[in-house]
Design a protein around this motif. Structure first.
Motif, mmCIF file in Angstrom:
data_model
loop_
_atom_site.group_PDB
_atom_site.id
_atom_site.type_symbol
_atom_site.label_atom_id
_atom_site.label_comp_id
_atom_site.label_asym_id
_atom_site.label_seq_id
_atom_site.Cartn_x
_atom_site.Cartn_y
_atom_site.Cartn_z
ATOM 1 N N ARG A 7 0.855 -1.178 0.000
ATOM 2 C CA ARG A 7 0.000 0.000 0.000
ATOM 3 C C ARG A 7 0.889 1.225 0.000
ATOM 4 N NH1 ARG A 7 -3.386 0.925 5.116
ATOM 5 N NH2 ARG A 7 -2.741 3.054 5.233
ATOM 6 N N GLU A 8 0.579 2.168 -0.863
ATOM 7 C CA GLU A 8 1.404 3.370 -0.974
ATOM 8 C C GLU A 8 0.550 4.591 -0.681
ATOM 9 O OE1 GLU A 8 4.492 3.671 -4.102
ATOM 10 O OE2 GLU A 8 3.256 5.339 -4.766
ATOM 11 N N GLU A 9 1.101 5.485 0.113
ATOM 12 C CA GLU A 9 0.433 6.749 0.413
ATOM 13 C C GLU A 9 1.408 7.878 0.133
ATOM 14 O OE1 GLU A 9 -1.958 7.403 3.673
ATOM 15 O OE2 GLU A 9 -2.720 5.369 3.766
ATOM 16 N N ARG A 10 0.854 9.004 -0.265
ATOM 17 C CA ARG A 10 1.675 10.189 -0.522
ATOM 18 C C ARG A 10 1.174 11.324 0.358
ATOM 19 N NH1 ARG A 10 4.827 9.333 -5.055
ATOM 20 N NH2 ARG A 10 4.193 7.514 -6.227
ATOM 21 N N GLU A 11 2.116 12.135 0.799
ATOM 22 C CA GLU A 11 1.808 13.276 1.655
ATOM 23 C C GLU A 11 2.498 14.513 1.098
ATOM 24 O OE1 GLU A 11 -0.123 13.420 4.436
ATOM 25 O OE2 GLU A 11 -0.620 11.312 4.176
ATOM 26 N N ARG A 24 6.508 9.808 0.167
ATOM 27 C CA ARG A 24 5.855 8.554 -0.192
ATOM 28 C C ARG A 24 6.122 7.567 0.935
ATOM 29 N NH1 ARG A 24 8.682 4.772 -0.899
ATOM 30 N NH2 ARG A 24 10.430 5.888 -1.781
ATOM 31 N N MET A 65 -0.349 4.480 10.421
ATOM 32 C CA MET A 65 -0.701 3.473 9.416
ATOM 33 C C MET A 65 -0.389 2.058 9.894
ATOM 34 S SD MET A 65 0.840 5.269 5.968
ATOM 35 C CE MET A 65 0.694 3.774 4.999
#
Length: 117
Positions: A7-11, A24, A65
């Motif tokens: 799972r990838e999240e960007r901020e 990332r 997370m």
């Protein structure tokens, strides 16, 4: 976003409405180091010590997370980034990775946060 079991999240990181950088976080469930972070600071915002603050914010986001053991792989030639991670309380793990094939081979060093007492 979902990719197999990653799972990838960007901020984004803003100061006074100005975009300072992006990050990332890639979560890798069931791995010893179950997440990897990366970030970039805008060239006009470098040298202002935002990187250290940003690294700490990214680390907190990782904990939210459920990423308990994040790591970061940094180009060994990127002294500014290595110093920023060290100021944020991270250390080198002793592992390194070769990337970018010839003619310009590079080595990335792995870093992780010091354990909290």
């Amino acid at each position: 976003k979902e990719r197999s079991n990653m799972r990838e999240e960007r901020e984004a990181f803003f100061v006074d409405g100005v975009l300072v950088g992006v990050a990332r976080i890639t979560r890798k469930p069931n791995h010893i180091e179950n997440g990897n972070i990366g970030f970039a600071i805008r060239p006009t915002e470098r040298g202002k010590r935002y990187a250290t603050v940003f690294i700490n914010l990214i680390h907190r986001k990782c904990m939210c997370m459920g990423v308990e053991n994040p790591t970061a792989c940094i180009d060994a030639r990127n002294e500014r980034s290595i110093k920023a991670f060290m100021r944020a309380g991270w250390r080198m793990t002793g592992r390194s990775y070769r990337w970018n094939p010839d003619p310009d081979p590079r080595v990335a060093i792995e870093m992780c946060p010091y354990p909290k007492d």
